[in-house]
Design an enzyme around this catalytic site. Structure first.
Site, PDB file in Angstrom:
ATOM      1  N   TRP A 171     -14.778 -52.372 -25.317  1.00  0.00           N
ATOM      2  CA  TRP A 171     -15.014 -51.210 -26.181  1.00  0.00           C
ATOM      3  C   TRP A 171     -15.450 -51.720 -27.540  1.00  0.00           C
ATOM      4  O   TRP A 171     -14.861 -52.667 -28.077  1.00  0.00           O
ATOM      5  CB  TRP A 171     -13.760 -50.343 -26.353  1.00  0.00           C
ATOM      6  N   LYS A 202     -16.950 -43.517 -26.135  1.00  0.00           N
ATOM      7  CA  LYS A 202     -16.254 -42.709 -27.133  1.00  0.00           C
ATOM      8  C   LYS A 202     -17.220 -41.647 -27.639  1.00  0.00           C
ATOM      9  O   LYS A 202     -18.433 -41.878 -27.717  1.00  0.00           O
ATOM     10  CB  LYS A 202     -15.777 -43.587 -28.292  1.00  0.00           C
ATOM     11  N   ASP A 230      -8.913 -38.001 -31.069  1.00  0.00           N
ATOM     12  CA  ASP A 230      -8.398 -39.302 -30.650  1.00  0.00           C
ATOM     13  C   ASP A 230      -7.231 -39.739 -31.535  1.00  0.00           C
ATOM     14  O   ASP A 230      -7.295 -40.758 -32.218  1.00  0.00           O
ATOM     15  CB  ASP A 230      -9.524 -40.339 -30.699  1.00  0.00           C
ATOM     16  N   ASP A 253      -2.801 -46.127 -23.757  1.00  0.00           N
ATOM     17  CA  ASP A 253      -3.422 -46.468 -25.046  1.00  0.00           C
ATOM     18  C   ASP A 253      -2.966 -45.462 -26.094  1.00  0.00           C
ATOM     19  O   ASP A 253      -3.556 -44.397 -26.255  1.00  0.00           O
ATOM     20  CB  ASP A 253      -4.946 -46.464 -24.918  1.00  0.00           C
ATOM     21  N   ASP A 272      -4.210 -40.496 -30.463  1.00  0.00           N
ATOM     22  CA  ASP A 272      -3.416 -41.514 -29.770  1.00  0.00           C
ATOM     23  C   ASP A 272      -1.921 -41.294 -29.880  1.00  0.00           C
ATOM     24  O   ASP A 272      -1.166 -42.199 -30.225  1.00  0.00           O
ATOM     25  CB  ASP A 272      -3.783 -42.913 -30.284  1.00  0.00           C
ATOM     26  N   ASP A 275     -11.133 -42.746 -21.428  1.00  0.00           N
ATOM     27  CA  ASP A 275      -9.996 -42.643 -22.344  1.00  0.00           C
ATOM     28  C   ASP A 275      -9.754 -41.171 -22.637  1.00  0.00           C
ATOM     29  O   ASP A 275     -10.664 -40.447 -23.039  1.00  0.00           O
ATOM     30  CB  ASP A 275     -10.288 -43.409 -23.641  1.00  0.00           C
ATOM     31  N   HIS A 277      -7.571 -44.940 -19.638  1.00  0.00           N
ATOM     32  CA  HIS A 277      -6.717 -45.158 -20.797  1.00  0.00           C
ATOM     33  C   HIS A 277      -6.032 -43.829 -21.067  1.00  0.00           C
ATOM     34  O   HIS A 277      -6.646 -42.892 -21.575  1.00  0.00           O
ATOM     35  CB  HIS A 277      -7.526 -45.618 -22.003  1.00  0.00           C
ATOM     36  N   HIS A 329     -11.135 -39.802 -25.957  1.00  0.00           N
ATOM     37  CA  HIS A 329     -12.469 -40.169 -26.403  1.00  0.00           C
ATOM     38  C   HIS A 329     -13.542 -39.134 -26.111  1.00  0.00           C
ATOM     39  O   HIS A 329     -14.732 -39.450 -26.110  1.00  0.00           O
ATOM     40  CB  HIS A 329     -12.874 -41.515 -25.789  1.00  0.00           C
ATOM     41  N   GLU A 351     -16.098 -48.948 -21.931  1.00  0.00           N
ATOM     42  CA  GLU A 351     -15.404 -47.761 -22.417  1.00  0.00           C
ATOM     43  C   GLU A 351     -16.216 -47.009 -23.468  1.00  0.00           C
ATOM     44  O   GLU A 351     -16.673 -47.591 -24.450  1.00  0.00           O
ATOM     45  CB  GLU A 351     -14.054 -48.167 -23.015  1.00  0.00           C
TER      46      GLU A 351
END
Length: 420
Positions: A186, A229, A295, A327, A297, A260, A287, A263, A227
Site C-alpha cells: 500500500w 484507497k 478511514d 487494521d 480505523d 480494506d 483488512h 478505504h 491495496e
C-alpha cells in the site's frame, strides 16, 4: 459460569442447531483452522523501531495517549503474547517493515531477512505465522505524498528497492515458519487538490509495481497483495492507487487484491464486493477495520458490516481463498484490549455465519419462498451462538466472555503502567 454450565449450555445449543442440520462440533473444527492476521501496529501507535520519533505521514493519524505503548520489540512481543493468550486459536502477526528488530542502522531499501530473525524465532516458539508490509510512509522520501509513483526517478528507485526487499523478507517468513506469508503493498500517493494529470502517476505506479514483482517467488512462501484507497489525509482529491487501478492490476498480474473496510466511500461496504471479486481473482486479502467516519480505523466491533463480511465468506465458501487481517489503531484505550476485542469479534462473526442454515436459506431463495428466507434469517439472530462461542473459548483454554478483561487490567497494572 462454571465448566459444567458451559458444557450444558453447549449441549442444548448443539441440539437446537442440529435440528437444521448444523453440526456444531464440525463447525468448531473448521473455525479452528482459520487464522486471523493480527496487526502489530496497534501496540505502539504505528511508530515502529527503525525511525523512532519520525512524524506519522501518509494519511495516518493515531489519537489518544493511553499509557503503556510498546517501546521496544521485546515489549511489543510481550503485549502480543498477552493478547493471544485471550484469543482462541492459533493465528498470525502482521508486521510492517519499520518493526525490524536489529541493532544495525539500516535504511528501508537495504532491509534483509536477517533484520527479522528475532521475530521469526519468536513466531516459531509461539506457533504463529507472520505476514508483512513494506512501509511506504513516515519517511523523508515520502514527505511530499508520493512514493512508487514519484516523478523523481531516484525516489521511485528507493521505494522499488524497498518493496523488492520486502518480498524477500516475506518469502523468508513463509519458508521458515511453514505458513505462507502475505506481503501487502500500500502506498499513500496522491494529491490534496485536483490534479491536471491523473494518468502519468498511474503509469509510473504500474511500471514500478511491474519491477517490484518481476522476480518470481514460490507462492508456498509468499503471496503478493495490492491495496487501494479512495482518499486520505493529504490526498483528498486523488489517490494514484485507486480501487479500479489495483483491481485491474491484481487481476492482470494474478495478485491478491486487498479490500480494506475503511478505504471506500462512507456508504460503500466491502462485503458486497466479495462475491463479485471472487469470480475473477485467485485470492483476496481483507483488512478488517471500522470506518466510523471514513478511514478512522476504529477497533472492530460486531456490527452489521462485520457480520455481513463473515456471512459472505461462509455462504460462498470463500474462506479458502481469503486472507483475513485486521487494521486499526486506537491509543485512547488499552492497546492489548483493542487487539482482543477486535480479534475475538472477527472470529465470532465467522462463527455466527457458520451457524446459519445456509443451504436451507439458499433453497428457499431459489424457490422464490422469500417469506421463509426472511423469517428463518430473523429467527436465527436469536439462536444461542453465544453458548457455542463460550464452549469454544473454554475448550481452547482462553477466558469465557468478559473474564478476559480482568487479565488485561492486571497486565496493565503489572506491566504497562510502568512504561509511563
Amino acid at each position: 459460569m462454571t465448566e459444567p454450565a458451559i458444557q450444558q449450555a453447549y449441549e442444548a445449543a448443539k441440539a437446537l442447531y442440529a435440528q437444521h442440520g448444523i453440526d456444531t462440533d464440525e463447525v468448531l473444527k473448521k473455525l479452528e483452522t482459520i487464522k486471523i492476521s493480527m496487526h502489530c501496529w496497534q501496540g505502539d501507535d504505528v511508530r515502529g523501531f527503525l525511525n523512532r520519533g519520525q512524524e506519522l505521514t501518509g494519511g495516518i493519524s493515531v489519537t489518544g495517549s493511553y499509557p503503556g505503548a510498546a517501546r521496544t520489540p521485546e515489549e511489543l512481543r510481550a503485549d502480543l503474547e498477552q493478547a493471544f493468550a485471550l484469543i482462541p486459536g492459533k493465528h498470525k502477526v502482521n508486521l510492517h517493515a519499520i518493526y525490524a528488530d536489529t541493532d544495525e542502522q539500516v535504511e528501508l531499501d537495504k532491509l534483509e531477512p536477517k533484520h527479522y530473525e528475532r521475530w521469526v524465532a519468536w513466531a516459531k516458539e509461539q506457533g504463529l505465522g507472520l505476514d508483512f508490509n513494506p512501509t511506504c510512509f513516515s519517511h523523508e522520501n515520502s514527505k511530499d505524498g508520493f512514493t512508487l509513483s514519484h516523478p523523481d526517478e531516484n525516489i521511485r528507485r528507493f521505494w522499488i528497492d524497498h518493496c523488492k526487499a520486502s518480498r524477500q523478507i516475506g518469502a523468508y517468513f513463509g519458508e521458515q515458519l511453514g505458513q505462507t506469508c502475505v506481503t501487502n503493498v500500500w502506498v499513500p500517493d496522491g494529491f490534496k487538490d485536483n490534479p491536471v494529470d491523473r494518468m502519468s502517476p498511474r503509469k509510473r505506479l504500474k511500471a514500478s509495481l511491474d519491477e517490484v514483482f518481476a522476480e518470481p517467488i514460490d507462492p508456498r512462501y509468499n503471496l503478493d497483495a495490492v491495496e487501494s484507497k479512495l482518499f486520505g489525509l493529504g490526498s483528498e482529491a486523488y489517490v494514484v492507487g485507486s480501487h479500479e487501478f489495483y483491481m485491474g492490476y491484481g487481476l492482470q498480474n494474478d495478485k491478491l487484491i486487498c479490500l480494506d473496510a475503511g478505504h471506500f466511500h462512507p456508504t460503500e461496504v466491502i462485503s458486497n464486493k466479495l462475491s463479485s471479486l471472487a469470480l475473477f481473482t485467485s485470492g483476496i486479502l481483507l483488512h478488517v477495520s471500522r470506518p466510523m467516519r471514513w478511514d478512522s480505523d476504529h477497533v472492530v466491533i460486531m456490527d452489521d458490516e462485520l457480520l455481513e463480511i463473515g456471512r459472505e465468506l461462509v455462504r460462498h465458501d470463500l474462506l479458502g481463498i481469503t486472507h483475513i487481517g485486521l487494521d486499526f489503531f486506537d491509543a485512547s484505550i488499552n492497546r492489548v484490549a483493542a487487539w482482543v476485542v477486535g480479534t475475538r469479534n472477527t472470529i465470532k462473526a465467522l462463527l455466527r455465519a457458520m451457524l446459519e442454515p445456509v443451504e436451507a436459506l439458499k433453497q428457499a431463495e431459489l424457490e422464490g419462498d422469500y417469506t421463509t428466507r426472511l423469517a428463518l434469517t430473523e429467527e436465527f439472530k436469536s439462536y444461542p451462538f453465544g453458548a457455542v462461542w463460550d464452549y469454544y473459548c473454554a475448550s481452547k483454554g482462553v477466558p469465557v466472555r468478559e473474564q478476559w478483561i480482568r487479565q488485561v487490567k492486571a497486565y496493565e497494572q503489572d506491566v504497562l503502567v510502568a512504561r509511563g
